[in-house]
Structure formats: C-alpha cells, structure tokens
Scaffold this motif. Structure first.
Motif, mmCIF file in Angstrom:
data_model
loop_
_atom_site.group_PDB
_atom_site.id
_atom_site.type_symbol
_atom_site.label_atom_id
_atom_site.label_comp_id
_atom_site.label_asym_id
_atom_site.label_seq_id
_atom_site.Cartn_x
_atom_site.Cartn_y
_atom_site.Cartn_z
ATOM 1 N N VAL A 86 3.272 -5.439 6.026
ATOM 2 C CA VAL A 86 3.725 -4.119 6.448
ATOM 3 C C VAL A 86 3.928 -3.264 5.207
ATOM 4 C CG1 VAL A 86 5.632 -2.813 7.480
ATOM 5 C CG2 VAL A 86 4.783 -4.881 8.595
ATOM 6 N N THR A 87 3.462 -2.024 5.254
ATOM 7 C CA THR A 87 3.551 -1.118 4.106
ATOM 8 C C THR A 87 4.176 0.206 4.521
ATOM 9 O OG1 THR A 87 1.451 0.084 4.371
ATOM 10 C CG2 THR A 87 1.340 -2.103 3.372
ATOM 11 N N THR A 88 4.563 0.981 3.517
ATOM 12 C CA THR A 88 5.081 2.328 3.777
ATOM 13 C C THR A 88 3.967 3.356 3.841
ATOM 14 O OG1 THR A 88 5.362 2.860 1.432
ATOM 15 C CG2 THR A 88 7.214 1.771 2.562
ATOM 16 N N ASP A 89 2.830 3.090 3.177
ATOM 17 C CA ASP A 89 1.726 4.040 3.030
ATOM 18 C C ASP A 89 2.155 5.281 2.254
ATOM 19 O OD1 ASP A 89 -0.846 4.931 3.155
ATOM 20 O OD2 ASP A 89 -0.773 5.576 5.229
ATOM 21 N N GLY A 90 3.169 5.148 1.421
ATOM 22 C CA GLY A 90 3.596 6.265 0.582
ATOM 23 C C GLY A 90 4.865 6.918 1.098
ATOM 24 N N CYS A 91 5.299 7.961 0.391
ATOM 25 C CA CYS A 91 6.588 8.584 0.699
ATOM 26 C C CYS A 91 6.431 10.051 1.086
ATOM 27 C CB CYS A 91 7.543 8.434 -0.478
ATOM 28 S SG CYS A 91 6.985 9.195 -2.014
ATOM 29 N N ALA A 92 5.300 10.435 1.649
ATOM 30 C CA ALA A 92 5.098 11.815 2.099
ATOM 31 C C ALA A 92 4.064 11.804 3.223
ATOM 32 C CB ALA A 92 4.606 12.693 0.933
ATOM 33 N N HIS B 197 0.849 -1.203 0.000
ATOM 34 C CA HIS B 197 0.000 0.000 0.000
ATOM 35 C C HIS B 197 0.873 1.237 0.000
ATOM 36 C CE1 HIS B 197 -3.519 2.569 0.814
ATOM 37 N NE2 HIS B 197 -2.689 3.268 1.574
ATOM 38 N N GLY B 198 0.644 2.097 -0.980
ATOM 39 C CA GLY B 198 1.290 3.398 -1.054
ATOM 40 C C GLY B 198 0.399 4.317 -1.880
ATOM 41 N N HIS B 199 0.870 5.518 -2.132
ATOM 42 C CA HIS B 199 0.056 6.502 -2.829
ATOM 43 C C HIS B 199 0.818 7.133 -3.980
ATOM 44 C CE1 HIS B 199 -3.410 6.688 -0.077
ATOM 45 N NE2 HIS B 199 -2.521 6.330 0.837
ATOM 46 N N GLY B 200 0.164 7.223 -5.134
ATOM 47 C CA GLY B 200 0.669 8.041 -6.207
ATOM 48 C C GLY B 200 0.431 9.499 -5.891
ATOM 49 N N GLY B 201 1.319 10.352 -6.363
ATOM 50 C CA GLY B 201 1.225 11.778 -6.102
ATOM 51 C C GLY B 201 2.129 12.235 -4.987
ATOM 52 N N HIS B 202 2.419 11.338 -4.024
ATOM 53 C CA HIS B 202 3.198 11.720 -2.852
ATOM 54 C C HIS B 202 4.647 12.070 -3.191
ATOM 55 C CE1 HIS B 202 -0.126 10.760 -0.437
ATOM 56 N NE2 HIS B 202 0.447 10.089 0.545
ATOM 57 N N SER C 210 7.561 10.234 5.479
ATOM 58 C CA SER C 210 8.009 8.849 5.355
ATOM 59 C C SER C 210 8.754 8.661 4.037
ATOM 60 C CB SER C 210 6.821 7.901 5.444
ATOM 61 O OG SER C 210 5.841 8.227 4.480
ATOM 62 N N SER C 211 9.098 7.422 3.732
ATOM 63 C CA SER C 211 9.751 7.097 2.472
ATOM 64 C C SER C 211 9.272 5.718 2.032
ATOM 65 C CB SER C 211 11.277 7.103 2.623
ATOM 66 O OG SER C 211 11.710 5.926 3.305
ATOM 67 N N PHE C 212 9.723 5.274 0.887
ATOM 68 C CA PHE C 212 9.377 3.946 0.397
ATOM 69 C C PHE C 212 10.340 2.871 0.917
ATOM 70 C CE2 PHE C 212 7.103 5.959 -3.395
ATOM 71 C CZ PHE C 212 5.855 5.566 -2.959
ATOM 72 N N ASP C 213 11.067 3.153 1.973
ATOM 73 C CA ASP C 213 12.032 2.205 2.533
ATOM 74 C C ASP C 213 11.307 1.208 3.439
ATOM 75 O OD1 ASP C 213 14.109 0.834 3.691
ATOM 76 O OD2 ASP C 213 15.241 2.612 4.281
ATOM 77 N N ALA D 140 8.704 8.004 -8.100
ATOM 78 C CA ALA D 140 8.311 7.000 -7.115
ATOM 79 C C ALA D 140 8.851 5.624 -7.490
ATOM 80 C CB ALA D 140 6.790 6.955 -6.999
ATOM 81 N N ALA D 141 8.726 5.249 -8.748
ATOM 82 C CA ALA D 141 9.223 3.944 -9.186
ATOM 83 C C ALA D 141 10.732 3.852 -9.000
ATOM 84 C CB ALA D 141 8.843 3.708 -10.648
#
Length: 507
Positions: A341-347, A77-82, A350-353, A120-121
């Motif tokens: 466990v997810t990052t829930d996005g990079c903003a 789970h993450g978000h585009g746009g972040h 947070s980050s995609f780590d 993001a990719a």
C-alpha cells in the motif's frame, strides 16, 4: 564489544526498551514488553526487555513504555515535486495532472527540487516513513540530472532512505521541456529519448547506493507501455499491438538497469501487462520490477504477475484513478503476488501518512467487493512494512525487526485517548493511529526523530524555504487561479465559468 562494568554484558549504541514490539519477523512475534538493541546501524537483539537489558547496555536509551515499536514504515510509491503543490488544483481534479506536469516540466529549478525534497523527507520522517520511493515529477523527469541530484541531496541530508525514480517521460518523443536557472532565466530545450536515458544514467551513476547505501535509484519510465493510455486501463480492442517506441523504451530501460544493477519501477494498468508479456521479450515484468496502480487488471494478468514475480503497489487515495477501474488486490494476494500500500505522494489532497493509506485501502476494497472481511489489519501492516520492503527489493535489509537487519524503527506513542485502552496493538495502529502519533524514528541506527522533534533538521528553516520556493513557482506558472477559497454550503461544487488554462504558457 564488552562493557567495562559487567564482563557479561555487551555495549550497544542504542536501546529501545519497555515498548510493545511488533517485529514483523517470519513468526510475526509481538512482544508485550520488548526491547531492541542497535549496534553500528544494525539490530543486534530483539526480545523481552528483561532479557535484552541483562545482555546489553548502551549510552543512549529510548524508554518506549506505553508505546508501540515497529519496523520503519515503507512508502513504495510517491512523487517528488508534490510537497510544494499541496492542495493546488484540488478543486479542479480533471486539471490536476496538467497543472503538475506543466509545473515540473516548465517552471522548476534546482532550488525547487531541493526544497521539495527536504519538505517531503521531513513529512515522511514525522509520519514514521523511514524509506520512500520518490518518482521525480508527475511523469518522471530525467533530462536535467541536476534536479535528481538536488532531490537526492535533500533526502540524504535528512537522513532517511530514498528510492529515487528517474526515466523517460511519456510520449511524445521528442518534446520541449523548460527549466529555470538559479539566476532566474527561463530556457526551453528539445528533449528526445536519448537525452532522457542519458540524464537517467547520470543520476543512477551518481546516486545509486549513495549516502552509505540509504539512497537507491530505480529506472522509472512513466508507464510500462507508453503508446497506451497513461491514466487508466486499455480496452482489449486498443491493447492489440506494440509500437516501435514501446519496444525501444523497454529495451533501453532494461539495458540501463542491468548495467548498474538497479530495479525498475513504472505505472501500469489493465491491458498493458498482457500485451507486454505476449509481444515484448524485454517486457518490464519480473522479480526486479514493481509497478504502481494496476487498475483494471484481468484475471489473466494477475496470473502473469504471479508467474513472473512482479510486485504491485496500490495507491487507494487516488480518487480519479480509482474511478477508472479496480485494482484486484485480494486476487493478487491470493495468487501470491506481493502487494504494498502506498500514498502515491502528498498532493493535491493526500499526504504521506501511511496509516491513513492502509485504512483507505481496506475501505475501498471492502466496498468494491462488498466483503468486510477482506484485508485484515495484520495484512495491512505487512503491506507497509515487510511486503513493501519485498516490493522494492530490500526485504533482506529492512521491513522487519530482526537481528542483522538495518535498524530502521518507528515508535508510535499509544498513550493517547484515541489509542487507549491498548487491547490489540496491531488493530490499534491500523484502525486508530495517525502519522502525528509517531514519537521516535530511527534510520540506520541514527535517531532522527526524538520525542516528536527532528534531531538533524532545522524544521522551521525547511518550512520557510519550502514556502519561498512554492511562492516562486506559483508566480512563474501563474497558478494563483488554482489557489481558491473554500466554497461553503453546497452539496456539490460547481464551476459556472470554465477555468482558463494554457498547456504551455510562455514565461
């Protein structure tokens, strides 16, 4: 295929040799000196290096001596746009969702979603994430299918896997959404549920199983029960009835997913699960569903998830959300529910780590339960590999290094001071490693990161284009007020003057 030099050896496309191979297979084998052979995008051998080398040769070999080889990490789970909004709004977290949602639903164009997708990719690739879920926006935006198309094209060009989430955004319906054209003009359109579902279907038809199967699309309504609070648990006195809009959303999401054979992804919190299960025959629950958050789930709801085979994804880094309740991860696991466990996005912060995310998950759970034995490192590694693959319905294809599965592989360079001596490799990854330690990444048999450098992506060009798009959207949305300098010295940040902010500023 038989090699020309030795009739007893077969020719692979790629060999990874000499590494500590953490297979995540059913036996959870860890090979101290292991190798993986890859042919036609598939794993064709996993075993001791000496045995694999005796049976296989390849034109391309990655020497993984002193490194750990594991299945590609999966961010469920993450978000585009972040990616283009990093740190914006971090000083005003109570405004974060309004900042992000207003940006995505007023001030973006196709260029934004393409630049964001590429950045993001690339971030995920560098962190060893070979497959990531990307909900298009803070609330999913589906009324402009060209936005989803741009985001999917970006991931496809990078070469990683994507599960793109599109579907109806939260209430109210109808609503007015804005967008910018490539020519630089702003338009606003009245959007109802029909338009949201039609746009989602266009994206599903265009991209589900696209890019040689690397791109999937999930039908993704913002929340399981749109009439309830979209940001936290509903108390029992509020979670008492479903509205006509609740039932219409679930019925239409189920219909679209069934017609195209997609999965369903959504957000859900305590109160929603029991209410939907009790009153909605089309409830968004079942083995084809995974939902994010799960704060405030009751014991009865944990049992419902186990009975229905619904998976849960846990984003421990969401501070504001976590303060609203607890996701009962140990209870879910004990009940047999698949949890990732997810990052829930990079903003915003947070980050995609995913290595950071699993440590956050362990710390949060242990503090909440006052039990330092919860979520041991082996389980945490499962929750970003094979369990995450199971949550998104792709465990037959990815999530472990086994013969016949897709060759999605992440290599972590453990020849670094903070990872040495390497006494216990699983513990070292979970407790000590970071995304910056990733050296090689293979997706579907293609080496996309070699010695820490992208092989198919012009990194500097991606970063420059992302910066240009970010500056453009900051100007359009008048977000400069949220790009603040750090405040030094105080133990707690204060805001003497309220920050003005318009919900819907006209351009």
């Amino acid at each position: 295929m038989t090699g020309h030099g030795d009739p007893g050896r077969r020719t692979a496309d790629l060999l990874l040799t000499g590494g500590c191979v953490i297979t995540m297979d059913p036996a959870r084998r860890v090979l101290a000196d292991g190798a993986v052979a890859v042919t036609d995008g598939r794993v064709t051998a996993v075993g001791p290096t000496e045995d694999v080398r005796a049976r296989w040769s390849a034109a391309d070999t990655l020497d993984c001596t002193g490194q750990v080889v594991l299945p590609g990490l999966i961010d469920a789970h993450g978000h585009g746009g972040h990616a283009l909004l990093k740190t914006i709004g971090v000083d005003t977290l109570s405004w974060w969702m309004r900042i992000a949602t207003r940006t995505y639903f007023e001030h973006t164009d196709t260029g934004y979603w393409y630049a964001d997708g590429r950045l993001a990719a690339l971030e995920r690739l560098r962190f060893g994430v070979t497959c990531g879920v990307s909900v298009l926006g803070s609330q999913p935006r589906s009324d402009r299918p060209e936005f989803g198309d741009a985001h999917a094209r970006a991931y496809a060009a990078t070469g990683t896997r994507l599960v793109l989430g599109v579907g109806p955004s939260g209430l109210p319906w109808p609503r007015e959404n804005g967008h910018w054209t490539d020519e630089g003009t702003h338009h606003r359109t009245r959007v109802d549920l029909d338009r949201m579902m039609a746009g989602a279907e266009e994206t599903v038809a265009a991209w589900h199983n696209g890019a040689d199967g690397r791109i999937k699309v999930a039908v993704t309504p913002y929340t399981m029960v749109p009439s309830l609070d979209a940001s936290g648990p509903a108390t029992p006195d509020r979670a008492t009835r479903l509205t006509a809009q609740d039932r219409e959303q679930s019925a239409r999401v189920r219909d679209l997913a069934a017609r195209y054979g997609t999965r369903v992804h959504t957000d859900a919190f305590g109160g929603m699960v029991e209410l939907a299960h009790r009153l909605d025959p089309q409830a968004l629950l079942g083995p084809d569903v995974h939902f994010q958050h799960g704060f405030g789930l009751s014991a009865r709801e944990v049992a419902i998830l186990a009975e229905t085979g619904t998976s849960v994804t846990h984003g421990p880094g969401v501070v504001v959300g976590a303060l609203r309740g607890r996701c009962p991860v140990p209870e879910l696991l004990d009940a047999g529910v698949t949890v990732a466990v997810t990052t829930d996005g990079c903003a915003p912060m947070s980050s995609f780590d995913l290595f950071t995310a699993v440590r956050q998950a362990q710390t949060l759970t242990q503090l909440q339960q006052r039990d330092t034995y919860l979520l041991p490192p082996g389980k945490l590694l499962e929750m970003v590999t094979i369990d995450a693959a199971r949550a998104i319905g792709q465990d037959a294809e990815i999530g472990s290094l086994e013969e016949g599965k897709a060759a999605d592989i992440t290599v972590v360079d453990t020849r670094r001071p903070h990872l040495q001596p390497l006494h216990m490799p699983v513990h070292a990854l979970v407790y000590k490693a970071g995304g910056q330690d990733v050296s090689h990444v293979v997706v579907a048999g293609r080496v996309l990161l070699r010695d820490g450098r992208p092989t198919r992506t012009d990194e500097a060009e991606v970063i420059d284009a992302a910066g240009e798009e970010a500056r453009r959207v900051i100007a359009r949305g008048r977000l400069g007020r949220f790009v603040t300098a750090p405040q030094w010295g105080a133990s707690r940040q204060s805001f003497p003057d309220p920050v003005p902010f318009e919900e819907r500023a006209t351009p």
